[in-house]
Design a protein around this motif. Structure first.
Motif, short mmCIF file in Angstrom:
data_model
loop_
_atom_site.label_atom_id
_atom_site.label_comp_id
_atom_site.label_asym_id
_atom_site.label_seq_id
_atom_site.Cartn_x
_atom_site.Cartn_y
_atom_site.Cartn_z
N THR A 1 -14.92 -17.99 -1.80
CA THR A 1 -16.27 -18.56 -1.85
C THR A 1 -16.41 -19.39 -3.13
O THR A 1 -15.45 -19.55 -3.89
N ASP A 2 -17.61 -19.84 -3.39
CA ASP A 2 -17.87 -20.54 -4.65
C ASP A 2 -17.91 -19.58 -5.84
O ASP A 2 -17.82 -20.01 -6.99
N GLY A 3 -18.08 -18.28 -5.54
CA GLY A 3 -18.11 -17.28 -6.60
C GLY A 3 -17.05 -16.22 -6.37
O GLY A 3 -15.88 -16.53 -6.17
N GLU A 4 -17.48 -14.95 -6.39
CA GLU A 4 -16.55 -13.86 -6.16
C GLU A 4 -16.08 -13.86 -4.70
O GLU A 4 -16.84 -14.24 -3.80
N PRO A 5 -14.84 -13.42 -4.44
CA PRO A 5 -14.38 -13.37 -3.05
C PRO A 5 -15.16 -12.33 -2.26
O PRO A 5 -15.61 -11.32 -2.81
N GLU A 6 -15.31 -12.58 -0.98
CA GLU A 6 -15.92 -11.59 -0.09
C GLU A 6 -14.81 -10.85 0.64
O GLU A 6 -13.90 -11.48 1.19
N ILE A 7 -14.88 -9.53 0.63
CA ILE A 7 -13.87 -8.71 1.33
C ILE A 7 -14.44 -8.34 2.70
O ILE A 7 -15.37 -7.55 2.79
N PHE A 8 -13.87 -8.91 3.76
CA PHE A 8 -14.40 -8.66 5.10
C PHE A 8 -14.15 -7.23 5.57
O PHE A 8 -14.90 -6.71 6.41
N THR A 9 -13.06 -6.62 5.12
CA THR A 9 -12.63 -5.33 5.65
C THR A 9 -12.95 -4.16 4.73
O THR A 9 -12.42 -3.07 4.90
N LEU A 10 -13.82 -4.39 3.75
CA LEU A 10 -14.19 -3.34 2.81
C LEU A 10 -15.62 -3.59 2.34
O LEU A 10 -15.87 -4.53 1.62
N SER A 11 -16.53 -2.70 2.77
CA SER A 11 -17.95 -2.92 2.42
C SER A 11 -18.43 -1.97 1.35
O SER A 11 -19.52 -2.13 0.82
N LYS A 12 -17.62 -0.95 1.02
CA LYS A 12 -18.09 0.05 0.04
C LYS A 12 -16.95 0.49 -0.84
O LYS A 12 -15.81 0.17 -0.61
N ARG B 1 -19.72 -20.74 11.16
CA ARG B 1 -19.64 -19.95 12.39
C ARG B 1 -18.35 -19.12 12.43
O ARG B 1 -18.38 -17.93 12.78
N GLU B 2 -17.25 -19.72 12.05
CA GLU B 2 -15.98 -18.98 12.03
C GLU B 2 -16.01 -17.84 11.02
O GLU B 2 -15.51 -16.74 11.28
N ILE B 3 -16.62 -18.11 9.88
CA ILE B 3 -16.72 -17.08 8.84
C ILE B 3 -17.54 -15.90 9.36
O ILE B 3 -17.19 -14.74 9.13
N GLU B 4 -18.60 -16.18 10.09
CA GLU B 4 -19.42 -15.10 10.63
C GLU B 4 -18.62 -14.25 11.62
O GLU B 4 -18.72 -13.02 11.63
N LEU B 5 -17.82 -14.89 12.46
CA LEU B 5 -16.98 -14.15 13.42
C LEU B 5 -15.92 -13.33 12.69
O LEU B 5 -15.65 -12.18 13.07
N MET B 6 -15.34 -13.88 11.65
CA MET B 6 -14.33 -13.14 10.89
C MET B 6 -14.96 -11.99 10.13
O MET B 6 -14.36 -10.91 9.99
N ARG B 7 -16.16 -12.20 9.65
CA ARG B 7 -16.89 -11.13 8.95
C ARG B 7 -17.10 -9.94 9.90
O ARG B 7 -16.90 -8.78 9.52
N GLU B 8 -17.48 -10.24 11.14
CA GLU B 8 -17.70 -9.17 12.11
C GLU B 8 -16.37 -8.51 12.51
O GLU B 8 -16.29 -7.28 12.64
N SER B 9 -15.33 -9.30 12.65
CA SER B 9 -14.00 -8.75 12.94
C SER B 9 -13.57 -7.78 11.85
O SER B 9 -13.07 -6.68 12.12
N GLY B 10 -13.80 -8.16 10.60
CA GLY B 10 -13.46 -7.29 9.48
C GLY B 10 -14.30 -6.04 9.43
O GLY B 10 -13.81 -4.95 9.13
N ARG B 11 -15.59 -6.18 9.74
CA ARG B 11 -16.48 -5.02 9.73
C ARG B 11 -16.03 -3.97 10.77
O ARG B 11 -16.03 -2.77 10.50
N LEU B 12 -15.64 -4.45 11.93
CA LEU B 12 -15.16 -3.54 12.97
C LEU B 12 -13.86 -2.86 12.55
O LEU B 12 -13.67 -1.66 12.77
N LEU B 13 -12.97 -3.62 11.93
CA LEU B 13 -11.70 -3.05 11.50
C LEU B 13 -11.90 -1.99 10.42
O LEU B 13 -11.21 -0.97 10.40
N GLU B 14 -12.86 -2.21 9.54
CA GLU B 14 -13.16 -1.19 8.53
C GLU B 14 -13.57 0.12 9.19
O GLU B 14 -13.16 1.20 8.76
#
Length: 251
Positions: free
Chosen positions: A240-251, A9-22
């Protein structure tokens, strides 16, 4: 040291926070041009953050008086926006911004060209950005924190640049700055082992000249001691278990 491991749940909120900041950074990047003031950038940044449902996390943080840190040329970080500071053709400007979404922080920085800049300045921006990506090659569960540090610093130093030592990256979550601290230069120890659920703000600050910095009388603005240009690049990431996820960079 108390490093928080985020729940799904926290990861989902941080993901959205990062998406907005991008989104904020994309708009600010398009706004940069000669003739605008650093205060113009801050006002637009705060307006964008609030319009997206976020709260500017830098505003009044330990007394910082603005929503966007705007640092020009030899200013490394924490430049205070000012209506009298007008961007000129050939400048470089670093924007450090963050927001809070439903209690969770995001943090990211970019350095932009103002008009037409020198090839040397563009190379500094490019190397600083690439040093981040060299670092996060090691941002995987099972590796150690300072594997990231060594990769960032090792890459930037190959170009003869100074890697700032007085300021470092950090953990992030319900607070803007959490454990662990993340240096951008090699360490004697390997640091803590990375595990899934860690959220980190990794932020190389690289000087064209020496690494030494100093604080101006405003107690915020950090400048290169030798007056050389400085660039800054930062993203909020998830281990993550694999590659890191960048919350503030989608492209």
């Amino acid at each position: 040291m108390s490093v928080t491991i985020k729940t799904a749940r926290e990861i989902e909120l941080m993901r959205e926070s990062g998406r907005l900041l991008e989104k904020v950074h994309d708009e600010l990047g398009a706004f940069i041009k000669p003739g605008i003031s650093t205060l113009d950038i801050d006002r637009l940044g705060e307006k964008l953050i609030r319009s997206l449902g976020g709260i500017p996390n830098f505003l009044n943080y330990n007394g910082y008086p603005a929503s966007i840190c705007v640092s020009v040329n030899d200013e490394v970080v924490h430049g205070i926006p000012n209506k009298h500071r007008i961007l000129q053709d050939g400048d470089i400007v670093s924007l450090d911004a963050g927001l809070i979404y439903n209690g969770y922080h995001s943090d990211a920085a970019r350095t932009y060209a103002v008009g037409t800049i020198s090839p040397e300045a563009q190379k500094l921006i490019d190397v600083t950005k690439q040093s981040f990506f060299e670092g996060i090659k090691y941002a995987k569960a099972g590796n150690h924190l300072h594997d990231i540090s060594a990769a960032i610093g090792g890459y930037a130093q190959k170009f003869g640049y100074g890697v700032v030592r007085d300021l470092v990256g950090h953990g992030i979550g319900t607070h803007l700055h959490e454990d662990p601290q993340i240096p951008n230069f090699p360490q004697r120890r390997r640091g803590i082992r990375l595990v899934p659920g860690m959220t980190l703000a990794i932020e190389p600050m690289i000087n064209m000249g020496r690494a030494d910095v100093e604080w101006l009388d405003d107690d915020w603005t950090v400048v290169t001691q030798d007056g050389s240009l400085s660039a800054h690049y930062e993203n909020t990431i998830l281990i993550t278990d694999g590659e890191p996820e960048i919350f503030t960079l989608s492209k």
